[in-house]
Design a protein around this motif. Structure first.
Motif, mmCIF file in Angstrom:
data_model
loop_
_atom_site.group_PDB
_atom_site.id
_atom_site.type_symbol
_atom_site.label_atom_id
_atom_site.label_comp_id
_atom_site.label_asym_id
_atom_site.label_seq_id
_atom_site.Cartn_x
_atom_site.Cartn_y
_atom_site.Cartn_z
ATOM 1 N N SER A 1 0.830 -1.209 0.000
ATOM 2 C CA SER A 1 0.000 0.000 0.000
ATOM 3 C C SER A 1 0.866 1.262 0.000
ATOM 4 O O SER A 1 0.348 2.370 0.021
ATOM 5 C CB SER A 1 -0.930 0.011 1.213
ATOM 6 N N ASP A 2 2.192 1.097 -0.064
ATOM 7 C CA ASP A 2 3.138 2.213 0.026
ATOM 8 C C ASP A 2 3.412 2.791 -1.368
ATOM 9 O O ASP A 2 4.349 2.369 -2.053
ATOM 10 C CB ASP A 2 4.425 1.724 0.687
ATOM 11 N N TYR A 3 2.587 3.766 -1.775
ATOM 12 C CA TYR A 3 2.762 4.366 -3.100
ATOM 13 C C TYR A 3 4.093 5.103 -3.213
ATOM 14 O O TYR A 3 4.707 5.119 -4.282
ATOM 15 C CB TYR A 3 1.605 5.310 -3.440
ATOM 16 N N LYS A 4 4.560 5.672 -2.118
ATOM 17 C CA LYS A 4 5.831 6.398 -2.150
ATOM 18 C C LYS A 4 6.972 5.450 -2.542
ATOM 19 O O LYS A 4 7.802 5.787 -3.392
ATOM 20 C CB LYS A 4 6.119 7.048 -0.797
ATOM 21 N N ALA A 5 7.024 4.259 -1.958
ATOM 22 C CA ALA A 5 8.064 3.288 -2.299
ATOM 23 C C ALA A 5 7.896 2.814 -3.739
ATOM 24 O O ALA A 5 8.879 2.666 -4.475
ATOM 25 C CB ALA A 5 8.029 2.102 -1.339
ATOM 26 N N PHE A 6 6.653 2.583 -4.158
ATOM 27 C CA PHE A 6 6.393 2.178 -5.535
ATOM 28 C C PHE A 6 6.883 3.253 -6.497
ATOM 29 O O PHE A 6 7.572 2.962 -7.473
ATOM 30 C CB PHE A 6 4.892 1.933 -5.740
ATOM 31 N N SER A 7 6.539 4.496 -6.223
ATOM 32 C CA SER A 7 6.925 5.610 -7.076
ATOM 33 C C SER A 7 8.451 5.752 -7.135
ATOM 34 O O SER A 7 9.022 6.013 -8.199
ATOM 35 C CB SER A 7 6.282 6.898 -6.547
ATOM 36 N N GLU A 8 9.105 5.565 -6.008
ATOM 37 C CA GLU A 8 10.564 5.643 -5.976
ATOM 38 C C GLU A 8 11.172 4.518 -6.817
ATOM 39 O O GLU A 8 12.117 4.735 -7.573
ATOM 40 C CB GLU A 8 11.065 5.549 -4.536
ATOM 41 N N TYR A 9 10.605 3.323 -6.699
ATOM 42 C CA TYR A 9 11.088 2.192 -7.501
ATOM 43 C C TYR A 9 10.958 2.499 -8.991
ATOM 44 O O TYR A 9 11.925 2.360 -9.749
ATOM 45 C CB TYR A 9 10.315 0.910 -7.148
ATOM 46 N N VAL A 10 9.790 2.912 -9.434
ATOM 47 C CA VAL A 10 9.562 3.155 -10.860
ATOM 48 C C VAL A 10 10.409 4.335 -11.339
ATOM 49 O O VAL A 10 10.966 4.296 -12.436
ATOM 50 C CB VAL A 10 8.065 3.363 -11.173
ATOM 51 N N SER A 11 10.553 5.362 -10.527
ATOM 52 C CA SER A 11 11.393 6.511 -10.908
ATOM 53 C C SER A 11 12.840 6.078 -11.134
ATOM 54 O O SER A 11 13.466 6.465 -12.129
ATOM 55 C CB SER A 11 11.340 7.586 -9.821
ATOM 56 N N ASN A 12 13.382 5.282 -10.219
ATOM 57 C CA ASN A 12 14.758 4.794 -10.368
ATOM 58 C C ASN A 12 14.882 3.886 -11.588
ATOM 59 O O ASN A 12 15.849 3.976 -12.342
ATOM 60 C CB ASN A 12 15.210 4.047 -9.112
ATOM 61 N N LEU A 13 13.894 3.035 -11.786
ATOM 62 C CA LEU A 13 13.885 2.140 -12.941
ATOM 63 C C LEU A 13 13.886 2.923 -14.246
ATOM 64 O O LEU A 13 14.703 2.672 -15.138
ATOM 65 C CB LEU A 13 12.659 1.230 -12.877
ATOM 66 N N LEU A 14 12.988 3.900 -14.352
ATOM 67 C CA LEU A 14 12.888 4.675 -15.589
ATOM 68 C C LEU A 14 14.116 5.544 -15.819
ATOM 69 O O LEU A 14 14.533 5.729 -16.969
ATOM 70 C CB LEU A 14 11.616 5.520 -15.588
ATOM 71 N N LEU A 15 14.712 6.056 -14.759
ATOM 72 C CA LEU A 15 15.943 6.837 -14.910
ATOM 73 C C LEU A 15 17.054 5.943 -15.458
ATOM 74 O O LEU A 15 17.747 6.314 -16.415
ATOM 75 C CB LEU A 15 16.366 7.452 -13.578
ATOM 76 N N VAL B 1 -3.109 -0.294 -10.483
ATOM 77 C CA VAL B 1 -3.629 1.055 -10.215
ATOM 78 C C VAL B 1 -2.469 2.014 -9.939
ATOM 79 O O VAL B 1 -2.468 3.148 -10.422
ATOM 80 C CB VAL B 1 -4.638 1.044 -9.046
ATOM 81 N N PHE B 2 -1.472 1.566 -9.189
ATOM 82 C CA PHE B 2 -0.302 2.409 -8.920
ATOM 83 C C PHE B 2 0.438 2.739 -10.217
ATOM 84 O O PHE B 2 0.880 3.870 -10.410
ATOM 85 C CB PHE B 2 0.647 1.741 -7.927
ATOM 86 N N PHE B 3 0.580 1.765 -11.121
ATOM 87 C CA PHE B 3 1.202 2.050 -12.414
ATOM 88 C C PHE B 3 0.388 3.088 -13.182
ATOM 89 O O PHE B 3 0.941 4.004 -13.792
ATOM 90 C CB PHE B 3 1.354 0.777 -13.260
ATOM 91 N N GLN B 4 -0.936 2.963 -13.152
ATOM 92 C CA GLN B 4 -1.799 3.918 -13.849
ATOM 93 C C GLN B 4 -1.648 5.319 -13.248
ATOM 94 O O GLN B 4 -1.532 6.306 -13.986
ATOM 95 C CB GLN B 4 -3.257 3.462 -13.778
ATOM 96 N N LEU B 5 -1.629 5.408 -11.937
ATOM 97 C CA LEU B 5 -1.462 6.694 -11.260
ATOM 98 C C LEU B 5 -0.100 7.304 -11.576
ATOM 99 O O LEU B 5 0.005 8.491 -11.901
ATOM 100 C CB LEU B 5 -1.631 6.508 -9.751
ATOM 101 N N PHE B 6 0.949 6.496 -11.504
ATOM 102 C CA PHE B 6 2.292 6.988 -11.795
ATOM 103 C C PHE B 6 2.376 7.502 -13.228
ATOM 104 O O PHE B 6 2.947 8.570 -13.485
ATOM 105 C CB PHE B 6 3.330 5.890 -11.556
ATOM 106 N N ALA B 7 1.819 6.739 -14.157
ATOM 107 C CA ALA B 7 1.839 7.154 -15.569
ATOM 108 C C ALA B 7 1.101 8.475 -15.756
ATOM 109 O O ALA B 7 1.592 9.374 -16.450
ATOM 110 C CB ALA B 7 1.222 6.066 -16.443
ATOM 111 N N GLN B 8 -0.050 8.603 -15.125
ATOM 112 C CA GLN B 8 -0.841 9.833 -15.247
ATOM 113 C C GLN B 8 -0.094 11.025 -14.647
ATOM 114 O O GLN B 8 -0.031 12.086 -15.255
ATOM 115 C CB GLN B 8 -2.184 9.654 -14.548
ATOM 116 N N GLU B 9 0.491 10.844 -13.485
ATOM 117 C CA GLU B 9 1.209 11.927 -12.814
ATOM 118 C C GLU B 9 2.441 12.388 -13.596
ATOM 119 O O GLU B 9 2.855 13.543 -13.477
ATOM 120 C CB GLU B 9 1.672 11.480 -11.417
ATOM 121 N N ASN B 10 3.022 11.482 -14.368
ATOM 122 C CA ASN B 10 4.289 11.778 -15.037
ATOM 123 C C ASN B 10 4.186 11.872 -16.555
ATOM 124 O O ASN B 10 5.207 11.915 -17.240
ATOM 125 C CB ASN B 10 5.329 10.724 -14.634
ATOM 126 N N GLY B 11 2.968 11.903 -17.070
ATOM 127 C CA GLY B 11 2.772 12.061 -18.504
ATOM 128 C C GLY B 11 3.304 10.897 -19.326
ATOM 129 O O GLY B 11 3.798 11.105 -20.439
#
Length: 111
Positions: free
Chosen positions: A34-48, A80-90
């Protein structure tokens, strides 16, 4: 102003640091799905890391490559977290129903 282009190789310190940060954030997320912050950090590092390697697409089966044998509720929340992350980051997120398996959606995230 000129664009700074970095070449990221698997043996570089930056690559290893990004992989370590990516792994740590993913493990934190797996411990609390349920930790969106950790999920977002993971995907951000991955995409970078992928972007610095000149890649523009990330694909995975959520419940085999990212999670492992998670319940359908946990898989749905991750989607849902992937969808939210994608929406937030274009970013563009798609779910390929032809490649998806039961309780294991195949996603493509592109930028």
């Amino acid at each position: 102003m000129t664009d700074l282009k970095l070449k990221l190789t698997k043996n570089s310190k930056m690559y290893k640091d990004l992989k370590r940060a990516e792994y740590e954030a993913l493990e934190t997320y797996k411990n609390d799905l349920s930790d969106y912050k950790a999920f977002s950090e993971y995907v951000s590092n991955l995409l970078l890391r992928l972007s610095l390697s000149n890649e523009k697409v990330f694909t995975c089966w959520i419940n085999s490559e990212l999670l492992s044998n998670a319940s359908s509720d946990k898989v749905a929340k991750t989607l849902v977290f992937f969808q939210l992350f994608a929406q937030e980051n274009g970013l563009q997120l798609s779910v390929d129903s032809k490649q998806s398996k039961p309780n294991c959606p195949f996603i493509t995230l592109s930028w």
